[in-house]
Enzyme design. Structure first.
Site, PDB file in Angstrom:
ATOM      1  N   GLU A   1      47.488  35.018  30.971  1.00 39.96           N
ATOM      2  CA  GLU A   1      47.630  33.596  30.571  1.00 39.96           C
ATOM      3  C   GLU A   1      46.540  33.265  29.624  1.00 39.96           C
ATOM      4  O   GLU A   1      46.564  32.253  28.984  1.00 39.96           O
ATOM      5  CB  GLU A   1      47.743  32.758  31.989  1.00 39.96           C
ATOM      6  CG  GLU A   1      47.980  31.134  31.618  1.00 39.96           C
ATOM      7  CD  GLU A   1      46.558  30.612  31.612  1.00 39.96           C
ATOM      8  OE1 GLU A   1      46.590  29.416  31.400  1.00 39.96           O
ATOM      9  OE2 GLU A   1      45.403  31.040  31.989  1.00 39.96           O
TER      10      GLU A   1
ATOM     11  N   ASP B   1      44.923  37.878  34.838  1.00 43.43           N
ATOM     12  CA  ASP B   1      43.814  38.078  33.921  1.00 43.43           C
ATOM     13  C   ASP B   1      42.768  37.056  34.325  1.00 43.43           C
ATOM     14  O   ASP B   1      43.035  36.189  34.671  1.00 43.43           O
ATOM     15  CB  ASP B   1      44.270  38.052  32.298  1.00 43.43           C
ATOM     16  CG  ASP B   1      44.851  36.866  31.863  1.00 43.43           C
ATOM     17  OD1 ASP B   1      45.660  36.063  32.779  1.00 43.43           O
ATOM     18  OD2 ASP B   1      44.992  36.456  30.660  1.00 43.43           O
TER      19      ASP B   1
END
Length: 409
Positions: free
Chosen positions: A146, A82
């Site tokens: 994360e 991400d």
């Protein structure tokens, strides 16, 4: 034999250079902000299946896993897929996902933080398998979420799905192809001040919650220079990052004001100490109407999975002499013929869980310069992306040797 192995790795990496970079361009081109990693995870899964990984699947949270081997020792390569968003699109001089190539440098969102490590990890493990360098290991590539809650994905890996506790972890956040061995922790706090609303034309009838918060903010500002420091991790910090108020209208005295705090913790600082420090910033006359809380992360992942956690992320560091650190240094020396100084990140990573909470030995190694993370000029060296592949291929065998030496085997 070591020279022969290094030569074989170099040849294998060079032979696949175009594949590695094509894969990298593909995953960068897939937007994955706000933890929406399904599409990019599917592209990574496709590549791992093509390379013959023995197991490829999504976990319950929606992170992507790829496994090679059945050895008794477990090694995880951690790379978050991400990214943060793009912010103001007018500030980008190029498409943030198609990017721009200038010589060796590729500018795009997620290049440095942290999609740059994924191609090297995936191809490095396949090359290590093909060269017989994974003896005794079960190795995982772990592509995860994360950005909004670091440490949550590895928490799920160990305690929920697949419920496996690794022996060692390599975190692929940018390190400039050096071994990093720790970073400060943090705790996220909020302070809520309660007041009493009244019409702004008769403001003396109210109790302005924003005004109540002003001395708290000033005390927090003045607290920062007095926080503890550590010789390796550096100084603790405290920053007010956001302020919001609640009011019936813009013509009314606000009855509530909330500030949010990023408190970076160095060794020797605890969340309880951080909480008490902020509470001490509240004037005695307002302690009944102002409270401090540690934030919690309760948002669902894109699969709908929830795993509520307190937003406390411990500091961690590995000793320079630890076999994991020494294996990383030996890998660099074998590949590039030099001894590079170890380092630490200024920001936070999934190491807050792996090493900070679970006590699992962890290091960082990845391409890129962390100072370009989250910026509109985020970029990475394609040479580093490719060279990192060789590290990820050689490291498991070097770690096996380091562990054997440390036990006198």
């Amino acid at each position: 034999m070591a020279a022969e192995i290094v030569s074989a790795i170099r040849q294998a990496v060079e032979a696949r250079r175009e594949e590695i970079l094509r894969f990298f361009f593909d995953i960068v081109a897939i937007p994955s902000y706000d933890a929406q990693i399904r599409a990019v995870g599917e592209r990574v899964a496709e590549e791992m299946r093509r390379l013959g990984f023995e197991e490829v699947r999504f976990d319950v949270m929606g992170n992507i896993l790829g496994r090679i081997g059945h050895g008794p020792r477990i090694l995880v390569y951690d790379s978050h897929l991400d990214t943060v968003g793009i912010g103001d699109p007018e500030q980008w001089a190029w498409d943030p996902f198609r990017g721009r190539l200038e010589g060796d440098l590729f500018y795009a969102r997620g290049t440095c933080d942290e999609k740059g490590s994924t191609p090297g990890m995936v191809y490095g493990l396949a090359i290590a398998r093909d060269l017989g360098l994974l003896e005794g290991w079960t190795v995982y590539y772990f592509g995860n979420m994360e950005e909004w809650c670091d440490g949550l994905a590895p928490n799920v890996f160990v305690e929920v799905d697949p419920k496996i506790r690794p022996d060692a972890v390599v975190i692929g956040e940018p390190t400039g192809l050096r071994v990093y061995r720790g970073h400060r922790g943090r705790v996220e706090l909020k302070v809520i001040a309660k007041g009493r609303s009244a019409h702004a034309a008769s403001n003396w009838l109210g109790d302005n919650a924003i005004y109540k918060m002003l001395p708290v903010i000033a005390s927090i500002r003045d607290l920062d220079p007095r926080l503890k420091s550590h010789e390796f991790l550096g100084k603790g910090t405290i920053t007010v990052t956001m302020i919001e108020s609640r009011t019936p209208s813009i013509n009314a005295v606000p009855d509530e004001c909330t500030i949010y705090i990023d408190r970076r913790l160095t060794f020797g600082e605890t969340k309880e100490e951080a909480l008490a420090q902020v509470e001490s910033c509240i004037p005695p006359e307002h302690r009944e109407s102002i409270r401090v809380e540690i934030l919690r992360y309760e948002d669902p992942s894109y699969t709908g999975f929830r795993y509520p956690v307190e937003k406390y992320f411990p500091a961690w560091a590995m000793e320079e002499s630890h076999p994991l650190v020494q294996a990383g240094q030996a890998t660099i020396e074998a590949l590039w013929g030099e001894r590079r100084p170890t380092g630490k990140w200024d920001f936070s990573t999934n190491g807050t869980y792996w090493a900070g909470k679970a006590g699992i030995p962890s290091i960082g190694f990845g391409p890129g310069d962390e100072t370009y993370a989250h910026r509109v000029d985020e970029h990475i060296s394609l040479r580093e992306v490719v060279e990192a592949t060789a590290f990820y291929a050689l490291f498991p065998s070097m770690l096996r040797n380091a562990l054997s030496a440390s036990r006198g085997v």
